[in-house]
Every structure is written in C-alpha cells, then in structure tokens.
Motif scaffolding. Structure first.
Motif, PDB file in Angstrom:
ATOM      1  N   CYS A   1      -5.192   2.764  15.308  1.00  0.00           N
ATOM      2  CA  CYS A   1      -3.870   2.258  14.925  1.00  0.00           C
ATOM      3  C   CYS A   1      -2.990   3.419  14.485  1.00  0.00           C
ATOM      4  CB  CYS A   1      -3.987   1.206  13.823  1.00  0.00           C
ATOM      5  SG  CYS A   1      -4.477   1.869  12.211  1.00  0.00           S
ATOM      6  N   PRO A   2      -1.675   3.309  14.694  1.00  0.00           N
ATOM      7  CA  PRO A   2      -0.773   4.399  14.327  1.00  0.00           C
ATOM      8  C   PRO A   2      -0.775   4.736  12.840  1.00  0.00           C
ATOM      9  CG  PRO A   2       0.317   2.880  15.837  1.00  0.00           C
ATOM     10  CD  PRO A   2      -0.966   2.229  15.416  1.00  0.00           C
ATOM     11  N   THR A   3      -1.050   3.766  11.983  1.00  0.00           N
ATOM     12  CA  THR A   3      -0.999   4.010  10.540  1.00  0.00           C
ATOM     13  C   THR A   3      -1.929   5.135  10.113  1.00  0.00           C
ATOM     14  OG1 THR A   3      -0.678   1.627  10.289  1.00  0.00           O
ATOM     15  CG2 THR A   3      -1.026   2.902   8.279  1.00  0.00           C
ATOM     16  N   PHE A   4      -3.137   5.139  10.677  1.00  0.00           N
ATOM     17  CA  PHE A   4      -4.138   6.132  10.269  1.00  0.00           C
ATOM     18  C   PHE A   4      -4.666   6.976  11.441  1.00  0.00           C
ATOM     19  CE2 PHE A   4      -4.519   2.611   7.167  1.00  0.00           C
ATOM     20  CZ  PHE A   4      -4.196   3.305   6.014  1.00  0.00           C
ATOM     21  N   ASP A   5      -4.264   6.663  12.655  1.00  0.00           N
ATOM     22  CA  ASP A   5      -4.724   7.388  13.843  1.00  0.00           C
ATOM     23  C   ASP A   5      -6.248   7.524  13.832  1.00  0.00           C
ATOM     24  OD1 ASP A   5      -4.365   8.623  16.299  1.00  0.00           O
ATOM     25  OD2 ASP A   5      -4.202  10.629  15.416  1.00  0.00           O
TER      26      ASP A   5
ATOM     27  N   GLY B   1       0.826  -1.200   0.000  1.00  0.00           N
ATOM     28  CA  GLY B   1       0.000   0.000   0.000  1.00  0.00           C
ATOM     29  C   GLY B   1       0.856   1.244   0.000  1.00  0.00           C
ATOM     30  N   SER B   2       0.250   2.367  -0.306  1.00  0.00           N
ATOM     31  CA  SER B   2       0.980   3.627  -0.389  1.00  0.00           C
ATOM     32  C   SER B   2       0.321   4.678   0.492  1.00  0.00           C
ATOM     33  CB  SER B   2       1.022   4.117  -1.843  1.00  0.00           C
ATOM     34  OG  SER B   2      -0.297   4.330  -2.310  1.00  0.00           O
ATOM     35  N   GLY B   3       0.992   5.816   0.601  1.00  0.00           N
ATOM     36  CA  GLY B   3       0.521   6.871   1.493  1.00  0.00           C
ATOM     37  C   GLY B   3      -0.753   7.558   1.055  1.00  0.00           C
ATOM     38  N   GLU B   4      -1.265   7.243  -0.135  1.00  0.00           N
ATOM     39  CA  GLU B   4      -2.537   7.811  -0.561  1.00  0.00           C
ATOM     40  C   GLU B   4      -3.717   7.035   0.027  1.00  0.00           C
ATOM     41  OE1 GLU B   4      -2.164   7.388  -4.764  1.00  0.00           O
ATOM     42  OE2 GLU B   4      -3.072   5.385  -4.785  1.00  0.00           O
ATOM     43  N   SER B   5      -3.436   5.905   0.668  1.00  0.00           N
ATOM     44  CA  SER B   5      -4.499   5.064   1.231  1.00  0.00           C
ATOM     45  C   SER B   5      -5.116   5.726   2.456  1.00  0.00           C
ATOM     46  CB  SER B   5      -3.935   3.695   1.607  1.00  0.00           C
ATOM     47  OG  SER B   5      -3.326   3.075   0.492  1.00  0.00           O
ATOM     48  N   PHE B   6      -6.342   5.346   2.769  1.00  0.00           N
ATOM     49  CA  PHE B   6      -7.000   5.879   3.969  1.00  0.00           C
ATOM     50  C   PHE B   6      -8.106   4.950   4.439  1.00  0.00           C
ATOM     51  CE2 PHE B   6      -9.085   8.103   0.326  1.00  0.00           C
ATOM     52  CZ  PHE B   6     -10.411   7.720   0.510  1.00  0.00           C
ATOM     53  N   LEU B   7      -8.480   5.108   5.704  1.00  0.00           N
ATOM     54  CA  LEU B   7      -9.671   4.477   6.268  1.00  0.00           C
ATOM     55  C   LEU B   7     -10.778   5.516   6.325  1.00  0.00           C
ATOM     56  CD1 LEU B   7      -8.206   2.454   9.302  1.00  0.00           C
ATOM     57  CD2 LEU B   7      -8.665   1.638   6.985  1.00  0.00           C
ATOM     58  N   TRP B   8     -12.027   5.055   6.374  1.00  0.00           N
ATOM     59  CA  TRP B   8     -13.147   5.987   6.457  1.00  0.00           C
ATOM     60  C   TRP B   8     -14.319   5.330   7.156  1.00  0.00           C
ATOM     61  CZ3 TRP B   8     -17.671   4.320   4.211  1.00  0.00           C
ATOM     62  CH2 TRP B   8     -17.550   3.278   3.285  1.00  0.00           C
ATOM     63  N   LYS B   9     -15.213   6.171   7.660  1.00  0.00           N
ATOM     64  CA  LYS B   9     -16.484   5.680   8.178  1.00  0.00           C
ATOM     65  C   LYS B   9     -17.557   6.705   7.881  1.00  0.00           C
ATOM     66  CE  LYS B   9     -16.160   7.298  13.018  1.00  0.00           C
ATOM     67  NZ  LYS B   9     -16.229   6.847  14.436  1.00  0.00           N
ATOM     68  N   ASN B  10     -18.783   6.229   7.735  1.00  0.00           N
ATOM     69  CA  ASN B  10     -19.910   7.101   7.396  1.00  0.00           C
ATOM     70  C   ASN B  10     -20.952   7.023   8.498  1.00  0.00           C
ATOM     71  OD1 ASN B  10     -21.416   8.854   5.698  1.00  0.00           O
ATOM     72  ND2 ASN B  10     -22.685   7.136   5.076  1.00  0.00           N
ATOM     73  N   ASN B  11     -20.772   7.854   9.496  1.00  0.00           N
ATOM     74  CA  ASN B  11     -21.684   7.897  10.630  1.00  0.00           C
ATOM     75  C   ASN B  11     -22.445   9.205  10.567  1.00  0.00           C
ATOM     76  OD1 ASN B  11     -22.994   7.476  13.016  1.00  0.00           O
ATOM     77  ND2 ASN B  11     -21.211   7.773  14.336  1.00  0.00           N
TER      78      ASN B  11
ATOM     79  N   LEU C   1     -19.457  11.588   6.475  1.00  0.00           N
ATOM     80  CA  LEU C   1     -18.242  10.864   6.124  1.00  0.00           C
ATOM     81  C   LEU C   1     -17.042  11.433   6.881  1.00  0.00           C
ATOM     82  CD1 LEU C   1     -16.907   8.728   4.230  1.00  0.00           C
ATOM     83  CD2 LEU C   1     -16.447  10.634   2.667  1.00  0.00           C
ATOM     84  N   LYS C   2     -16.244  10.537   7.465  1.00  0.00           N
ATOM     85  CA  LYS C   2     -15.015  10.926   8.133  1.00  0.00           C
ATOM     86  C   LYS C   2     -13.883  10.088   7.567  1.00  0.00           C
ATOM     87  CE  LYS C   2     -13.129  12.226  12.607  1.00  0.00           C
ATOM     88  NZ  LYS C   2     -13.425  12.408  14.053  1.00  0.00           N
ATOM     89  N   VAL C   3     -12.802  10.736   7.164  1.00  0.00           N
ATOM     90  CA  VAL C   3     -11.679  10.075   6.514  1.00  0.00           C
ATOM     91  C   VAL C   3     -10.443  10.163   7.402  1.00  0.00           C
ATOM     92  CG1 VAL C   3     -10.080  10.238   4.555  1.00  0.00           C
ATOM     93  CG2 VAL C   3     -12.545  10.403   4.174  1.00  0.00           C
ATOM     94  N   TYR C   4      -9.707   9.063   7.498  1.00  0.00           N
ATOM     95  CA  TYR C   4      -8.485   9.001   8.293  1.00  0.00           C
ATOM     96  C   TYR C   4      -7.319   8.724   7.344  1.00  0.00           C
ATOM     97  CZ  TYR C   4     -11.949   8.400  11.982  1.00  0.00           C
ATOM     98  OH  TYR C   4     -13.028   8.560  12.817  1.00  0.00           O
ATOM     99  N   LYS C   5      -6.515   9.746   7.089  1.00  0.00           N
ATOM    100  CA  LYS C   5      -5.417   9.633   6.142  1.00  0.00           C
ATOM    101  C   LYS C   5      -4.183   9.008   6.792  1.00  0.00           C
ATOM    102  CE  LYS C   5      -6.952  13.630   3.429  1.00  0.00           C
ATOM    103  NZ  LYS C   5      -6.567  14.960   2.905  1.00  0.00           N
ATOM    104  N   TRP C   6      -3.270   8.556   5.946  1.00  0.00           N
ATOM    105  CA  TRP C   6      -2.010   7.975   6.400  1.00  0.00           C
ATOM    106  C   TRP C   6      -1.222   8.992   7.208  1.00  0.00           C
ATOM    107  CZ3 TRP C   6       3.208   8.482   4.103  1.00  0.00           C
ATOM    108  CH2 TRP C   6       4.117   7.552   4.633  1.00  0.00           C
ATOM    109  N   THR C   7      -0.715   8.583   8.360  1.00  0.00           N
ATOM    110  CA  THR C   7       0.013   9.495   9.243  1.00  0.00           C
ATOM    111  C   THR C   7       1.506   9.536   8.966  1.00  0.00           C
ATOM    112  OG1 THR C   7       0.423   7.781  10.914  1.00  0.00           O
ATOM    113  CG2 THR C   7      -1.643   9.040  11.097  1.00  0.00           C
TER     114      THR C   7
END
Length: 233
Positions: A200-204, A142-152, A155-161
C-alpha cells in the motif's frame, strides 16, 4: 477513500521533511559526528533492559515474545521507548474472538499500541499506531510515527511514506492499517479470522503475511493469534 477531519497527519508533518542537521556552531554541534535522531539506544544500562510484558496469563498462548518486543522497541518514537513495561490490552486467546471486545478493551488506553498477528503458517507481523487502536467511525486516524512490520527470521519495518494519510481505519466490520490504490497494508475482518495484506502507498510495504492465495491483489491469511499491547499511560 477520503481522509476524515479527525486525521492527525498533515503533509507538512516533520515526519516527511528532510532530516534536521544542527547548524555549525550550534550547541552540541560536533562537526563530523553522526547526529543521533533519537532512534538509537544512548543509555545502554537502562534502555537495553528487556521489555516487561504485563497482563498475559500463563495459560494464554503468547504471540509477542520479549525478544521480539526488544527488537521492535528501538523503532518506536523516543518517548514510547521509555516505559519499562507493555500492557496487554487484548488477546484473541485470553479475551475471546470479538472485534467489539478488542475495541472496548483498547479505547481507554491513551498511549500508542503494538498490534501483533500470527497467521496459520506461523508468520508474525503487525503494526505500531502512535494513537493506539480505537473505532474510528468512518475516518482514518494515526500519525507519521506509525509503521507496519513483519518478523521473518529478521524484523523488517515499513515506515510512513508521506504519500497519503491512510494510517488506520478501524470500523465495526473490520480492522485495517495502511491503504490506497484499493489495498490495505494489513486487514482483519470482524471475525478476526480472515485477513489479508498487500503493498500500500501509506507504508510501501511488502505483504506481511505468509505466501498464500491472492484475492483482489492482496495475499490472504488465516489469523490464529492476535494481541494488542499498550505502551505509555
């Protein structure tokens, strides 16, 4: 866990660097104007058109909606925003409950992928991985453009730290995104039913799923819907 030789991130990645600011006098420099970093729509007549979701049968229970796809799209890298349609690579409802099937259906796709999960309490969340979803054979990718997200509700996006390189680890026994400190940002076992999410530290990130029982510091959930959408070639 260590990082395999195939990992694509380096700590010198531009994703972790200071934002680029054009020098005064450079072509296109406009003094007090805000510089567009490529994450905003700049051609409303084209870019604001809704994403077309291709490949899902009418009888298949949807997880990703067009509305949610349109909300996720602006957070994708500029080139990944260009395709007008997203293709369904895998659906728990449409293709059966099998991690092996998920990998086999996703491996031929060379572009990025959006993973979309719905838990038993109707929370919807997931991940964007710029290199798609594939069995990683013991190493993170994976690369630094990846992210996690949730839609509660919103939409909230958690980018690579940039704190580590644990973007995606996809093994025969499980599927995971984000890691470090003994936790996964998003984890599903090989049944594609039992999952968990933790900071997790990857995406905080905050736990992505609905509030529920905790196990080893992670919030557990039951997966009732799962889709992987391919973007690009």
């Amino acid at each position: 866990m260590g990082v395999g030789a195939g990992a694509d991130i380096t700590h010198g990645s531009p994703f972790a660097a200071q934002p680029f600011v054009p020098a005064s006098g450079a072509p296109g420099f406009a003094g007090d104007r805000m510089w567009n970093k490529g994450y905003e729509f700049d051609t409303p007549s084209v870019e604001r058109r809704s994403v077309k979701l291709v490949g899902r049968k009418e009888v298949t229970t949807p997880v990703l909606t067009v509305t949610l796809a349109d909300e996720i799209r602006p957070y994708l890298p500029a080139l990944a925003r260009l395709p007008k349609s997203w293709t369904l690579l895998y659906s728990l409802d449409q293709h059966g409950i099998s991690l092996h099937t998920l990998y086999s259906r996703c491996e031929a796709h060379v572009g990025g992928a959006v993973v979309v999960v719905r838990d038993a309490n109707e929370a919807v969340f997931g991940a964007w991985v710029g290199q798609g979803v594939r069995q990683s054979k013991g190493s993170y990718f994976g690369s630094g453009e990846s992210f996690l997200w949730k839609n509660n509700d919103k939409l909230k996006v958690y980018k690579w730290t940039g704190k580590n390189e644990y973007v995606a680890l996809c093994e025969p026994e499980y599927l995971s995104f984000g890691g470090g400190d003994g936790h996964y940002g998003l984890y599903l076992d090989d049944t594609l039913f039992d999952g968990s999410s933790a900071r997790c530290p990857t995406f905080d990130n905050e736990p992505l799923c609905s509030p529920g029982p905790k196990k080893g510091g992670a919030v557990t959930f039951e997966c009732v819907g799962l889709e992987v959408w391919g973007i690009g070639p």
